[in-house]
Write an enzyme that holds these catalytic residues in place. Structure first.
Site, PDB file in Angstrom:
ATOM      1  N   HIS A  94       3.591  -0.380  -1.090  1.00 24.89           N
ATOM      2  CA  HIS A  94       4.227   0.637  -0.614  1.00 24.89           C
ATOM      3  C   HIS A  94       5.581   0.529  -1.125  1.00 24.89           C
ATOM      4  CE1 HIS A  94       0.662   2.084  -0.252  1.00 24.89           C
ATOM      5  NE2 HIS A  94       0.640   1.984   1.417  1.00 24.89           N
ATOM      6  N   GLU A 110       3.434   0.601   7.295  1.00 30.02           N
ATOM      7  CA  GLU A 110       1.897   1.054   8.013  1.00 30.02           C
ATOM      8  C   GLU A 110       1.638  -0.127   8.834  1.00 30.02           C
ATOM      9  OE1 GLU A 110       0.285   1.659   3.790  1.00 30.02           O
ATOM     10  OE2 GLU A 110      -1.013  -0.215   4.951  1.00 30.02           O
ATOM     11  N   HIS A 167      -0.845  -5.631  -0.521  1.00 27.53           N
ATOM     12  CA  HIS A 167      -2.285  -5.631   0.854  1.00 27.53           C
ATOM     13  C   HIS A 167      -3.449  -4.749   0.024  1.00 27.53           C
ATOM     14  CE1 HIS A 167       0.106  -1.651   1.130  1.00 27.53           C
ATOM     15  NE2 HIS A 167      -0.780  -1.611   1.725  1.00 27.53           N
ATOM     16  N   ARG A 187      -0.546   0.241  -7.406  1.00 22.14           N
ATOM     17  CA  ARG A 187      -1.884  -0.302  -6.837  1.00 22.14           C
ATOM     18  C   ARG A 187      -1.371  -1.068  -8.308  1.00 22.14           C
ATOM     19  NH1 ARG A 187      -4.513   5.121  -8.720  1.00 22.14           N
ATOM     20  NH2 ARG A 187      -5.014   6.203  -6.929  1.00 22.14           N
TER      21      ARG A 187
END
Ligand code: ZN
Length: 290
Positions: A94, A110, A167, A187
């Protein structure tokens, strides 16, 4: 004021049936995400109770600043969700605030708290590339999978995933995620699997732009500049006082009361700014503030 939310559910190609168990009602067999506290436009939670019933969290955030201690940010800053990975999520990254700005979004840092896992379940966090050039070469030669950090996990572990960290949540993990309110995912690899007959889109160029190199450290805490949280076991009647911008609560286990209203596992709620509340009952809750 105490405000309960209706979660928003998302089917995913990798989703399973644990979210229904968590919520205590039937959902689809491929439910991958449950956004429990969200004002993000891609999944806004509506309000279950009280004078704002059927309004959204975004509505009260925009129109009743007092409930949020006159928080100065333009957007509600966090998103709390449950993720059920029956199979592997894509390997992804991200962007940070700076990169996400051009899409009018926050970046996405996150934190994960593991609720449940299969015995050998793993996370992917970071990699062992030393230079971006090496990373790009291995991506182009389809040889980067063996360079990823695989982490064995246990229920109750915390992990911190900074924006820019490559991740993936792998199969057999149910977790609670607190993140910046953002829905931008790049992605890089999706196991060549089909979703409704099609490959899901990859975003390799953006991913390469934002992946941090080197990035081999796994951070098992949740300290960050965007939000803070704790897991709380409440056993007797206890009085709490919410933070300036409110307390955001997920009930993880048990059954009880908050200011004489029933609460139970699977509930998502907020306590508005500087508000006194009493919890009764045997409850395990996760409480976030910002
Ligand atoms: Zn992610």
């Amino acid at each position: 004021m105490i405000i309960f939310f209706n979660p928003v559910l998302f089917d995913k190609v990798w989703g399973g049936n644990k979210i229904g168990d968590f919520l205590g009602y039937n959902v689809s067999n491929t439910c991958g995400e449950c956004w429990g506290i969200s004002a993000h436009k891609n999944g806004e939670c509506s309000i279950k109770n009280g004078i704002y019933k059927d309004k959204t969290l975004k509505y009260i955030f925009d129109n009743h600043k007092d409930l949020f201690g006159f928080y100065e940010g333009k957007e509600f800053p966090i998103l709390i969700k449950i993720v059920d990975a029956k199979s592997d999520l894509s390997i992804q990254v991200h962007p940070d605030d700076e990169y996400a700005k051009k899409f009018n979004s926050y970046g996405k840092t996150e934190c994960w708290y593991i609720l449940e896992n299969e015995p050998d379940a793993e996370l992917i966090i970071g990699h062992n590339f030393k230079t971006k050039e090496d990373l790009v070469n291995k991506i182009n030669n389809n040889d980067f999978i063996n360079h990823l950090n695989r982490v064995k996990i246990t229920k109750g572990d915390y992990y911190f995933i900074n924006s820019g960290t490559l991740h993936a949540i792998c199969a057999g993990i149910t977790l609670l995620e607190v993140q910046q309110s953002s829905d931008i995912t790049y992605r890089i690899y999706d196991y060549n699997r089909l979703d409704k007959g099609k490959l899901r889109e990859l975003h390799v160029k953006d991913a390469i732009d934002v992946i941090k190199v080197p990035d081999s450290e796994v951070i098992t805490s949740h300290n960050n500049k965007y939000f803070d949280y704790l897991i709380l076991h409440n056993q007797t009647e206890t009085v709490y006082h919410s933070h300036l911008h409110g307390d955001y609560i997920v009930v993880l286990e048990g059954l009880g009361e908050i200011n004489n209203q029933p609460i139970k596992k699977g509930d998502f709620l907020m306590v508005s700014s500087n508000y006194k509340y009493t919890l009764k009952g045997n409850l395990k809750i996760q409480k976030t503030w910002f």
